[in-house]
Scaffold this motif. Structure first.
Motif, PDB file in Angstrom:
ATOM      1  N   ILE A   1       3.296  13.781  -2.549  1.00  4.50           N
ATOM      2  CA  ILE A   1       4.378  13.094  -3.257  1.00  4.50           C
ATOM      3  C   ILE A   1       4.726  11.839  -2.465  1.00  4.50           C
ATOM      4  O   ILE A   1       4.853  11.901  -1.242  1.00  4.50           O
ATOM      5  N   CYS A   2       4.858  10.729  -3.137  1.00  6.51           N
ATOM      6  CA  CYS A   2       5.199   9.477  -2.463  1.00  6.51           C
ATOM      7  C   CYS A   2       6.552   9.019  -2.997  1.00  6.51           C
ATOM      8  O   CYS A   2       6.702   8.788  -4.191  1.00  6.51           O
ATOM      9  N   SER A   3       7.556   8.903  -2.109  1.00  7.22           N
ATOM     10  CA  SER A   3       8.905   8.565  -2.561  1.00  7.22           C
ATOM     11  C   SER A   3       9.675   7.805  -1.475  1.00  7.22           C
ATOM     12  O   SER A   3       9.913   8.384  -0.417  1.00  7.22           O
TER      13      SER A   3
ATOM     14  N   LEU B   1       0.558  -2.200  15.302  1.00  4.09           N
ATOM     15  CA  LEU B   1       0.482  -1.189  16.368  1.00  4.09           C
ATOM     16  C   LEU B   1      -0.235   0.072  15.909  1.00  4.09           C
ATOM     17  O   LEU B   1      -0.765   0.809  16.724  1.00  4.09           O
ATOM     18  N   ARG B   2      -0.219   0.337  14.616  1.00  2.27           N
ATOM     19  CA  ARG B   2      -0.787   1.551  14.044  1.00  2.27           C
ATOM     20  C   ARG B   2      -0.106   2.812  14.582  1.00  2.27           C
ATOM     21  O   ARG B   2      -0.706   3.588  15.334  1.00  2.27           O
ATOM     22  N   VAL B   3       1.138   3.024  14.215  1.00  2.00           N
ATOM     23  CA  VAL B   3       1.799   4.283  14.563  1.00  2.00           C
ATOM     24  C   VAL B   3       2.536   4.818  13.338  1.00  2.00           C
ATOM     25  O   VAL B   3       3.356   4.115  12.738  1.00  2.00           O
TER      26      VAL B   3
ATOM     27  N   GLN C   1       6.511   9.258   7.709  1.00  2.00           N
ATOM     28  CA  GLN C   1       7.131   7.933   7.765  1.00  2.00           C
ATOM     29  C   GLN C   1       6.237   7.046   8.629  1.00  2.00           C
ATOM     30  O   GLN C   1       5.263   7.530   9.194  1.00  2.00           O
ATOM     31  N   THR C   2       6.572   5.761   8.702  1.00  2.00           N
ATOM     32  CA  THR C   2       5.674   4.854   9.410  1.00  2.00           C
ATOM     33  C   THR C   2       6.460   3.744  10.102  1.00  2.00           C
ATOM     34  O   THR C   2       7.590   3.440   9.701  1.00  2.00           O
ATOM     35  N   PHE C   3       5.874   3.174  11.132  1.00  2.00           N
ATOM     36  CA  PHE C   3       6.459   1.984  11.762  1.00  2.00           C
ATOM     37  C   PHE C   3       5.880   0.703  11.157  1.00  2.00           C
ATOM     38  O   PHE C   3       6.187  -0.394  11.610  1.00  2.00           O
ATOM     39  N   SER C   4       5.043   0.856  10.121  1.00  2.00           N
ATOM     40  CA  SER C   4       4.313  -0.300   9.583  1.00  2.00           C
ATOM     41  C   SER C   4       5.130  -1.169   8.628  1.00  2.00           C
ATOM     42  O   SER C   4       4.746  -2.297   8.354  1.00  2.00           O
ATOM     43  N   LYS C   5       6.223  -0.660   8.085  1.00  2.00           N
ATOM     44  CA  LYS C   5       6.923  -1.413   7.054  1.00  2.00           C
ATOM     45  C   LYS C   5       8.233  -1.992   7.605  1.00  2.00           C
ATOM     46  O   LYS C   5       8.235  -3.106   8.089  1.00  2.00           O
ATOM     47  N   ALA C   6       9.338  -1.236   7.553  1.00  2.00           N
ATOM     48  CA  ALA C   6      10.636  -1.798   7.943  1.00  2.00           C
ATOM     49  C   ALA C   6      10.661  -2.248   9.408  1.00  2.00           C
ATOM     50  O   ALA C   6      11.284  -3.253   9.744  1.00  2.00           O
TER      51      ALA C   6
ATOM     52  N   GLY D   1      -1.246   5.275  12.771  1.00  2.00           N
ATOM     53  CA  GLY D   1      -0.804   4.987  11.408  1.00  2.00           C
ATOM     54  C   GLY D   1      -0.502   6.296  10.700  1.00  2.00           C
ATOM     55  O   GLY D   1      -0.884   7.372  11.196  1.00  2.00           O
ATOM     56  N   SER D   2       0.208   6.259   9.556  1.00  2.00           N
ATOM     57  CA  SER D   2       0.381   7.535   8.840  1.00  2.00           C
ATOM     58  C   SER D   2      -0.920   7.933   8.159  1.00  2.00           C
ATOM     59  O   SER D   2      -1.078   9.056   7.713  1.00  2.00           O
ATOM     60  N   ASP D   3      -1.861   7.015   8.094  1.00  2.00           N
ATOM     61  CA  ASP D   3      -3.168   7.387   7.556  1.00  2.00           C
ATOM     62  C   ASP D   3      -3.823   8.496   8.381  1.00  2.00           C
ATOM     63  O   ASP D   3      -4.578   9.301   7.838  1.00  2.00           O
ATOM     64  N   GLU D   4      -3.511   8.565   9.679  1.00  2.00           N
ATOM     65  CA  GLU D   4      -4.126   9.636  10.480  1.00  2.00           C
ATOM     66  C   GLU D   4      -3.585  11.024  10.128  1.00  2.00           C
ATOM     67  O   GLU D   4      -4.380  11.932   9.879  1.00  2.00           O
TER      68      GLU D   4
ATOM     69  N   ASN E   1       7.825   5.518  -4.292  1.00  2.00           N
ATOM     70  CA  ASN E   1       6.397   5.542  -4.577  1.00  2.00           C
ATOM     71  C   ASN E   1       5.764   4.145  -4.498  1.00  2.00           C
ATOM     72  O   ASN E   1       6.351   3.165  -4.934  1.00  2.00           O
ATOM     73  N   ASN E   2       4.581   4.112  -3.944  1.00  2.00           N
ATOM     74  CA  ASN E   2       3.738   2.919  -3.965  1.00  2.00           C
ATOM     75  C   ASN E   2       2.672   3.169  -5.030  1.00  2.00           C
ATOM     76  O   ASN E   2       1.999   4.194  -4.957  1.00  2.00           O
ATOM     77  N   PRO E   3       2.494   2.340  -6.030  1.00  2.00           N
ATOM     78  CA  PRO E   3       2.968   0.972  -6.206  1.00  2.00           C
ATOM     79  C   PRO E   3       4.172   0.810  -7.141  1.00  2.00           C
ATOM     80  O   PRO E   3       4.517  -0.325  -7.473  1.00  2.00           O
TER      81      PRO E   3
ATOM     82  N   VAL F   1       5.835  14.796   1.532  1.00  2.00           N
ATOM     83  CA  VAL F   1       6.620  13.699   0.963  1.00  2.00           C
ATOM     84  C   VAL F   1       6.412  12.470   1.856  1.00  2.00           C
ATOM     85  O   VAL F   1       6.836  12.461   3.012  1.00  2.00           O
ATOM     86  N   ASP F   2       5.728  11.478   1.330  1.00  3.19           N
ATOM     87  CA  ASP F   2       5.431  10.259   2.072  1.00  3.19           C
ATOM     88  C   ASP F   2       6.578   9.271   1.881  1.00  3.19           C
ATOM     89  O   ASP F   2       6.787   8.748   0.796  1.00  3.19           O
ATOM     90  N   GLU F   3       7.323   9.064   2.966  1.00  2.00           N
ATOM     91  CA  GLU F   3       8.500   8.192   2.916  1.00  2.00           C
ATOM     92  C   GLU F   3       8.259   6.869   3.654  1.00  2.00           C
ATOM     93  O   GLU F   3       9.122   6.405   4.401  1.00  2.00           O
ATOM     94  N   ALA F   4       7.122   6.247   3.408  1.00  2.00           N
ATOM     95  CA  ALA F   4       6.792   4.992   4.101  1.00  2.00           C
ATOM     96  C   ALA F   4       7.870   3.921   3.877  1.00  2.00           C
ATOM     97  O   ALA F   4       8.094   3.066   4.733  1.00  2.00           O
ATOM     98  N   TYR F   5       8.550   3.997   2.719  1.00  2.00           N
ATOM     99  CA  TYR F   5       9.529   2.948   2.359  1.00  2.00           C
ATOM    100  C   TYR F   5      10.972   3.431   2.460  1.00  2.00           C
ATOM    101  O   TYR F   5      11.873   2.820   1.888  1.00  2.00           O
ATOM    102  N   ILE F   6      11.190   4.522   3.209  1.00  2.00           N
ATOM    103  CA  ILE F   6      12.513   5.161   3.255  1.00  2.00           C
ATOM    104  C   ILE F   6      13.617   4.217   3.731  1.00  2.00           C
ATOM    105  O   ILE F   6      14.761   4.327   3.298  1.00  2.00           O
TER     106      ILE F   6
END
Ligand SMILES: *Cc1c(COP(=O)(O)O)cnc(C)c1O
Length: 357
Positions: free
Chosen positions: A152-154, A219-221, A208-213, A82-85, A156-158, A181-186
């Motif tokens: 920076i989250c962009s 899978l947690r990556v 970035q993350t595989f958890s959203k789009a 996950g990007s949490d790691e 941004n959540n929430p 720059v956290d682009e989880a929602y890019i």
């Protein structure tokens, strides 16, 4: 770049000289042979599929594919559970407990603060402006000698919005520590990723993350893109086999289906637009904040009552009504067409019961 960023000064001193755990598979990378080096079970697994061998500690095959998709070299990619790691590893690599600081910009994703708190790292807050943009002066004023990371989250959540490029650029140029720059929602926005600017800024880290789009939260990556030097450090301090074999296998297969991801993103964006329209028709909705993500931050006349009503209807949204600058708001993930219809029907029922016109 007019600053004097030096990664060696940002890392905790002992991390620089640390000898990493050397796994059996680090020492021999050939493919054929008899593996009697890792105390694995040679007969196979109790499951139908075989998982008796340790996975590739550096996920080379996956990184090869990400290289093509993201246009970035493999030695600038770190993969985490996950990007949490990577959020946790970046904190631990740079911040000495009790003395070092990080800066966050509330309202934002909670893990930056949680990770800092776990490691007894000092947290300085520079609130976003009332229109949810970065207050550059407040951020730069919050920087201390021992500030190591600015989060920076962009988008941004929430709050759902993109941060202005010029603000991020000013911070990258003015701050001698890491700017993440956290682009989880890019994938849900038209804006280009900061990954394309890694060469310009040695202190830039992009998550970035595989958890959203991609639809692979289970899978947690998560992906972390950074300088070659920083990626090397993250590889040194991570748990050796941080991405499991079934996760690596499923992700490799998933990476072949970019079109499926793009199609789902298109569907979600279309649903987001119609959900927004339906919500705006409801008098109980005060405001919907513009979103570049797969959720809407919605202000209600009585968020708490709406939240309780929805829970009773077994519809779960995220209560942000007591969060700084999000007062009265619920964060609603864009669901399927059917799920969104059920939500809207429920809200209409709530309205009939609770609002006297
Ligand atoms: C969902 C989310 C993540 C993703 O975390 P994972 O550990 O990769 O599932 C990261 N950052 C933000 C801001 C998020 O909203």
């Amino acid at each position: 770049m007019n600053n004097t960023f030096d990664l060696k000064k940002i890392l905790r001193p002992h991390i620089l000289t640390l000898a990493p755990y050397s796994s059996a598979r680090d020492e021999y990378t050939g493919h054929v042979g008899i593996f009697l080096d890792a105390n694995e079970n040679p007969y196979g697994s109790v499951t139908e599929a075989d998982y008796n061998r340790y996975p590739d500690p550096y996920q080379a095959e996956i990184k090869q594919k990400i290289t093509v998709i993201k246009q970035v070299s493999a030695d600038r990619i770190f993969l985490g559970n996950g990007s949490d790691e990577p959020i946790d590893l970046l904190t631990r690599a740079t911040c000495s407990p009790g003395t070092d600081h990080v800066i966050i910009m509330p309202p934002t994703y909670g893990m930056y603060e949680v990770s800092a708190s776990i490691h007894d790292v000092r947290i300085d807050k520079a609130s976003l402006t009332t229109d949810y943009q970065i207050d550059v002066d407040a951020v730069l004023n919050a920087v201390k000698d021992n500030t190591k990371i600015i989060w920076i989250c962009s988008p941004n959540n929430p709050t759902g919005n993109n941060m202005q490029d010029s603000a991020i650029e000013t911070i990258l140029n003015s701050f001698n520590g890491l700017v993440v720059v956290d682009e989880a929602y890019i994938d849900f926005t038209d804006k280009p990723s900061w990954v394309s600017r890694l060469d310009e800024f040695p202190n830039l880290v992009v998550l970035q993350t595989f958890s959203k789009a991609w639809g692979l939260a289970g899978l947690r990556v998560g992906m972390c893109f950074a300088s070659v030097e920083l990626v090397r450090i993250l590889n040194k301090i991570k748990p050796p086999y941080n991405i499991s074999l079934p996760a690596q296998q499923a992700l490799l297969a998933g990476l072949e289906h970019i079109t499926a991801k793009d199609n789902m993103v298109a569907d979600i964006l279309q649903e987001r637009a119609s959900l927004e329209t339906s919500l705006l028709d409801l008098p109980i909705v005060v405001k919907i904040h513009p979103s570049d993500a797969n959720f809407l931050l919605v202000q209600f006349e009585d968020a708490k009552a709406v939240m309780d009503y929805l829970i009773n209807e077994t519809i779960i949204v995220r209560d942000r009504s007591r969060v700084h600058l999000c007062e009265g708001c619920l964060r609603i993930t864009v669901g399927t067409n059917k799920e969104n219809e059920v939500l809207i029907d429920s809200l209409k029922k709530y309205q009939q019961k609770n609002v006297t016109v």
